[in-house]
Motif scaffolding. Sequence first.
Motif, PDB file in Angstrom:
ATOM      1  N   PHE A 110       0.742  -1.184   0.056  1.00  7.48           N
ATOM      2  CA  PHE A 110      -0.046  -0.043  -0.011  1.00  7.48           C
ATOM      3  C   PHE A 110       0.886   1.346  -0.018  1.00  7.48           C
ATOM      4  CE2 PHE A 110       0.737  -0.001   4.600  1.00  7.48           C
ATOM      5  CZ  PHE A 110       0.616   1.139   5.020  1.00  7.48           C
ATOM      6  N   LYS A 111       2.139   1.180   0.549  1.00  4.84           N
ATOM      7  CA  LYS A 111       2.942   2.328   0.430  1.00  4.84           C
ATOM      8  C   LYS A 111       3.139   2.832  -1.135  1.00  4.84           C
ATOM      9  CE  LYS A 111       3.550   1.437   5.019  1.00  4.84           C
ATOM     10  NZ  LYS A 111       4.683   1.221   5.590  1.00  4.84           N
ATOM     11  N   ASP A 112       3.052   2.098  -1.876  1.00  6.63           N
ATOM     12  CA  ASP A 112       3.192   2.634  -3.110  1.00  6.63           C
ATOM     13  C   ASP A 112       2.158   3.688  -3.770  1.00  6.63           C
ATOM     14  OD1 ASP A 112       5.247   0.825  -4.320  1.00  6.63           O
ATOM     15  OD2 ASP A 112       3.984  -0.646  -4.567  1.00  6.63           O
ATOM     16  N   VAL A 113       0.892   3.632  -2.970  1.00  4.55           N
ATOM     17  CA  VAL A 113       0.015   4.680  -3.298  1.00  4.55           C
ATOM     18  C   VAL A 113       0.519   5.821  -3.159  1.00  4.55           C
ATOM     19  CG1 VAL A 113      -2.310   5.475  -2.985  1.00  4.55           C
ATOM     20  CG2 VAL A 113      -1.886   2.737  -3.032  1.00  4.55           C
ATOM     21  N   ALA A 114       0.976   6.228  -1.921  1.00  4.96           N
ATOM     22  CA  ALA A 114       1.542   7.414  -1.558  1.00  4.96           C
ATOM     23  C   ALA A 114       2.789   7.744  -2.046  1.00  4.96           C
ATOM     24  CB  ALA A 114       1.571   7.605  -0.065  1.00  4.96           C
ATOM     25  N   LEU A 115       3.968   6.850  -2.290  1.00  3.73           N
ATOM     26  CA  LEU A 115       5.452   7.140  -2.572  1.00  3.73           C
ATOM     27  C   LEU A 115       5.645   7.039  -3.939  1.00  3.73           C
ATOM     28  CD1 LEU A 115       6.592   4.977   0.354  1.00  3.73           C
ATOM     29  CD2 LEU A 115       7.225   7.364  -0.042  1.00  3.73           C
ATOM     30  N   GLN A 116       4.692   6.496  -4.706  1.00  2.23           N
ATOM     31  CA  GLN A 116       5.042   6.686  -6.338  1.00  2.23           C
ATOM     32  C   GLN A 116       4.540   8.098  -6.541  1.00  2.23           C
ATOM     33  OE1 GLN A 116       5.795   4.735  -9.318  1.00  2.23           O
ATOM     34  NE2 GLN A 116       6.725   4.034  -7.545  1.00  2.23           N
ATOM     35  N   PHE A 117       3.507   8.830  -5.774  1.00  2.00           N
ATOM     36  CA  PHE A 117       3.216  10.301  -5.714  1.00  2.00           C
ATOM     37  C   PHE A 117       4.270  11.196  -5.316  1.00  2.00           C
ATOM     38  CE2 PHE A 117       1.285  14.314  -3.883  1.00  2.00           C
ATOM     39  CZ  PHE A 117       0.962  14.793  -5.049  1.00  2.00           C
ATOM     40  N   LEU A 118       4.644  10.782  -4.081  1.00  2.00           N
ATOM     41  CA  LEU A 118       5.625  11.563  -3.499  1.00  2.00           C
ATOM     42  C   LEU A 118       7.088  11.743  -4.261  1.00  2.00           C
ATOM     43  CD1 LEU A 118       6.177  13.464  -1.031  1.00  2.00           C
ATOM     44  CD2 LEU A 118       6.901  11.279   0.059  1.00  2.00           C
ATOM     45  N   GLY A 119       7.407  10.477  -4.677  1.00  2.29           N
ATOM     46  CA  GLY A 119       8.615  10.573  -5.555  1.00  2.29           C
ATOM     47  C   GLY A 119       8.528  11.616  -6.759  1.00  2.29           C
ATOM     48  N   ASN A 120       7.641  11.430  -7.538  1.00  4.46           N
ATOM     49  CA  ASN A 120       7.223  12.523  -8.486  1.00  4.46           C
ATOM     50  C   ASN A 120       7.159  13.972  -8.174  1.00  4.46           C
ATOM     51  OD1 ASN A 120       7.499  10.518 -10.945  1.00  4.46           O
ATOM     52  ND2 ASN A 120       5.705   9.928 -10.167  1.00  4.46           N
ATOM     53  N   LEU A 121       6.469  14.074  -6.895  1.00  2.00           N
ATOM     54  CA  LEU A 121       6.153  15.428  -6.165  1.00  2.00           C
ATOM     55  C   LEU A 121       7.601  15.931  -5.941  1.00  2.00           C
ATOM     56  CD1 LEU A 121       4.527  17.756  -5.331  1.00  2.00           C
ATOM     57  CD2 LEU A 121       4.210  16.442  -3.125  1.00  2.00           C
ATOM     58  N   PHE A 122       8.573  15.180  -5.399  1.00  2.00           N
ATOM     59  CA  PHE A 122       9.814  15.837  -4.958  1.00  2.00           C
ATOM     60  C   PHE A 122      10.659  15.991  -6.114  1.00  2.00           C
ATOM     61  CE2 PHE A 122      10.200  12.953  -0.968  1.00  2.00           C
ATOM     62  CZ  PHE A 122      10.006  14.218  -0.135  1.00  2.00           C
ATOM     63  N   GLU A 123      10.769  15.182  -7.408  1.00  2.00           N
ATOM     64  CA  GLU A 123      11.267  15.564  -8.474  1.00  2.00           C
ATOM     65  C   GLU A 123      10.637  16.988  -9.173  1.00  2.00           C
ATOM     66  OE1 GLU A 123      12.659  12.888 -12.222  1.00  2.00           O
ATOM     67  OE2 GLU A 123      10.600  13.000 -11.835  1.00  2.00           O
ATOM     68  N   TYR A 124       9.494  17.009  -9.168  1.00  2.00           N
ATOM     69  CA  TYR A 124       8.900  18.157  -9.603  1.00  2.00           C
ATOM     70  C   TYR A 124       9.250  19.430  -9.007  1.00  2.00           C
ATOM     71  CZ  TYR A 124       5.160  21.609 -10.829  1.00  2.00           C
ATOM     72  OH  TYR A 124       4.593  22.876 -10.995  1.00  2.00           O
ATOM     73  N   LEU A 125       9.185  19.719  -7.745  1.00  2.00           N
ATOM     74  CA  LEU A 125       9.859  20.647  -6.690  1.00  2.00           C
ATOM     75  C   LEU A 125      10.846  21.163  -6.819  1.00  2.00           C
ATOM     76  CD1 LEU A 125       7.236  20.051  -3.674  1.00  2.00           C
ATOM     77  CD2 LEU A 125       6.701  21.771  -5.527  1.00  2.00           C
ATOM     78  N   LEU A 126      11.875  19.988  -6.938  1.00  2.00           N
ATOM     79  CA  LEU A 126      13.353  20.175  -7.208  1.00  2.00           C
ATOM     80  C   LEU A 126      13.552  20.758  -8.313  1.00  2.00           C
ATOM     81  CD1 LEU A 126      14.583  16.956  -5.494  1.00  2.00           C
ATOM     82  CD2 LEU A 126      14.939  19.486  -4.259  1.00  2.00           C
ATOM     83  N   GLU A 127      13.230  20.525  -9.187  1.00  2.00           N
ATOM     84  CA  GLU A 127      13.282  20.859 -10.828  1.00  2.00           C
ATOM     85  C   GLU A 127      12.660  22.372 -10.999  1.00  2.00           C
ATOM     86  OE1 GLU A 127      11.683  17.987 -13.872  1.00  2.00           O
ATOM     87  OE2 GLU A 127      13.382  16.742 -13.500  1.00  2.00           O
ATOM     88  N   ARG A 128      11.540  22.680 -10.264  1.00  2.00           N
ATOM     89  CA  ARG A 128      11.082  23.903 -10.658  1.00  2.00           C
ATOM     90  C   ARG A 128      11.865  24.846  -9.544  1.00  2.00           C
ATOM     91  NH1 ARG A 128       5.380  25.124  -7.453  1.00  2.00           N
ATOM     92  NH2 ARG A 128       6.885  25.006  -5.666  1.00  2.00           N
ATOM     93  N   ASP A 129      12.108  24.420  -8.458  1.00  2.00           N
ATOM     94  CA  ASP A 129      12.830  25.425  -7.244  1.00  2.00           C
ATOM     95  C   ASP A 129      14.390  25.442  -7.159  1.00  2.00           C
ATOM     96  OD1 ASP A 129      10.147  26.155  -6.994  1.00  2.00           O
ATOM     97  OD2 ASP A 129       9.977  24.776  -5.307  1.00  2.00           O
ATOM     98  N   GLY A 130      15.022  24.253  -7.794  1.00  2.00           N
ATOM     99  CA  GLY A 130      16.309  24.207  -7.887  1.00  2.00           C
ATOM    100  C   GLY A 130      16.817  23.346  -6.580  1.00  2.00           C
ATOM    101  N   GLY A 131      17.934  22.795  -6.730  1.00  2.00           N
ATOM    102  CA  GLY A 131      18.387  21.979  -5.367  1.00  2.00           C
ATOM    103  C   GLY A 131      18.455  20.736  -5.465  1.00  2.00           C
ATOM    104  N   GLN A 132      19.171  20.256  -4.281  1.00  2.00           N
ATOM    105  CA  GLN A 132      19.144  18.687  -3.912  1.00  2.00           C
ATOM    106  C   GLN A 132      18.328  18.108  -2.771  1.00  2.00           C
ATOM    107  OE1 GLN A 132      20.826  16.582  -6.194  1.00  2.00           O
ATOM    108  NE2 GLN A 132      21.619  18.502  -7.642  1.00  2.00           N
ATOM    109  N   LEU A 133      18.196  16.919  -2.667  1.00  2.00           N
ATOM    110  CA  LEU A 133      17.420  16.378  -1.558  1.00  2.00           C
ATOM    111  C   LEU A 133      17.960  15.145  -1.362  1.00  2.00           C
ATOM    112  CD1 LEU A 133      14.779  16.626   0.540  1.00  2.00           C
ATOM    113  CD2 LEU A 133      13.732  15.386  -1.011  1.00  2.00           C
ATOM    114  N   ASN A 134      18.336  14.998  -0.009  1.00  2.00           N
ATOM    115  CA  ASN A 134      18.813  13.834   0.449  1.00  2.00           C
ATOM    116  C   ASN A 134      17.763  12.994   1.347  1.00  2.00           C
ATOM    117  OD1 ASN A 134      21.576  13.685  -0.736  1.00  2.00           O
ATOM    118  ND2 ASN A 134      21.822  15.586   0.716  1.00  2.00           N
ATOM    119  N   ILE A 135      17.072  12.108   0.990  1.00  2.00           N
ATOM    120  CA  ILE A 135      15.987  11.321   1.513  1.00  2.00           C
ATOM    121  C   ILE A 135      16.501  10.655   2.646  1.00  2.00           C
ATOM    122  CG2 ILE A 135      14.024   9.873   1.581  1.00  2.00           C
ATOM    123  CD1 ILE A 135      13.519  11.304  -1.399  1.00  2.00           C
TER     124      ILE A 135
END
Length: 465
Positions: A110-135
Motif C-alpha cells: 500500500f505504500k506505493d499509493v503514496a510514495l509513487q506520488f511523493l517521488g514524482n512530487l519531490f522531483e517536480y519541486l526540485l526541478e522547479r525550485d532548484g536544489g538537491q534532496l537527501n531522503i
Amino acid sequence: MNYLSTRGGVEPVGFAQAVMMGLATDGGLLVPERIPQVDAATLTAWSKLGFQDLALEVLTLFVGEEIPRQHLRTLIERSYATFTHPEVTPVVEQDGLRILELFHGPTAAFKDVALQFLGNLFEYLLERDGGQLNILGATSGDTGSAAIYGVRGKERIQIFILHPKGRVSPIQERQMTTVLDANVHNIAVRGTFDDAQGIVKALFNDLSFKSSYRLGAVNSINWARILAQTVYYFYAWGRVAEGDPGKRISFSVPTGNFGDVFAGYLAKRMGLPVDRLVIATNRNDILTRFIQTGRYAVGDQVYQTLSPAMDIQIASNFERYLYYLYDGDSATVRTLLEQMQRSGHLEVDAARHAQACADFDAAAVTDEETQAQIRATFAATGYILCPHTAVGVHAARGRSDIICLATAHPAKFVDAVRDAIGREAAQPLSLQGLMDKAPRCVDLDATVDAVKAQLEATLSTGAGA
C-alpha cells in the motif's frame, strides 16, 4: 493552504515547503491549518470518478494554487501509470468480505499509493525550485522499498533507508537491497524498527545537520504521504456506497505507525460518511491499549511477529491525532510528548479518552489468530490474505458494511502463508526473480553516530552534497 506544527513552534508554511520540510523544525508533525469540508453533493459527484480524477480533486483541496492544476494532474497520472490494475485500488468481494486491494503498485504494498506520488512530487519541486534532496527514512518492511522505487534514478535525489536487520521478510529485504541505482543507499541497523525510527528523528531534530545535508522525509511523518492515502478511502466508499451520502461504511485498518488509519480519520473529518475506523494491531498493541485505557505506554519490548511491518512500539502519526484530540492545543500536545519521552507513557483525561473511543475501535490479533484467519479465508473463498491483511480481517469479524484494507500482496510473506495454508501465493511479476539478484547493503550499529557518519562519508563524495 498553510501548514502548522503539532507542537506550535513553526510559522505557517505552504504545501511545497511542508513537503520538503518533512518533520517540522520544532520536532513536531505538520498539519493543515484547517481541514477542508466535503458536502453531500460533492461526495456523490466524486463517487463517479476514476481513481486518478478523484485524487486530483482531493489533493487540490490541500495543495491550493501552489501547483497548477494541469501540473498536478500530470504528476498523478505519471504516479499511477505504474500500477497493474486499471482501478489502482480496487474493492473486491469474497463471500461477503470486502477487501480494498492496495498492493497493485511496483512493490506490491500500500505504500506505493503514496510514495509513487511523493517521488514524482519531490522531483517536480526540485526541478522547479532548484536544489538537491537527501531522503532519510526508516522502514519496518514496505515503506523502504516503496520509497526506493519512487525515487530510484532521479537525478536530484539521494535516498538512505534504514531497516532493522533480520526483522523484515526476505522478499521485503531483497526489494530494497537489490535496487542498485547509484542514488539508492540501504542500511541495516542491528536493532528494531523503533531504533531505526528514533535515529531518523534524532537526525531530523539536529537542525544544523538537517539543513547542511538537505534532509527530506518519506516516512508517514511527511504530510503528502497521509494526503495521498486519504484518496483511497473516498474511492472505496464510492465503490460500495454508490454515491449515497447517507451510506456509512466502516474500515478495518492493519496499522503500526498509525499513518494509514489516520488517513481514514482525516477523510472522516473531511466529511466522508465513515461509521467506525477499526485499528487492527498485532502483539505490539500500544494503539489498541490506548483505545481501551486512555493510556499510551511503551511495552516491555518490540515483539517479532508474522506481520513485521506492524512490529512497532511508538507510532509516529499518533502525535497528529493528539493534536486534533486536543482541538489544536499545541502546548498540551508538547507537554504530553515531553512526558512520554521522560517516562515512556502519557495519559489523556476521561473526556478525551471517550472521544478516542468514539473515533476508533481497536483489536489486537495474535500470530495464531492471524494464521487461522489466513487459513479460514482461503478455505471459504480461495482468496489468500497477507498476514497484515489477515490481522485487519480478523479484527473486522462480526461487523457489517465494513471494508478491510489489504496492505500487501501475500506473496511477500512466503513462510507465513505456506505455514497457514500449505502453499505459497503466486508471485506478481514485480516479485519474480528477486531472491536471485545480488544485494547491496551496509550493516551498522543502531546508533545515531554510526548512521550520521555513514551519511557524511557517502555525501562527502559528491552525491547529493
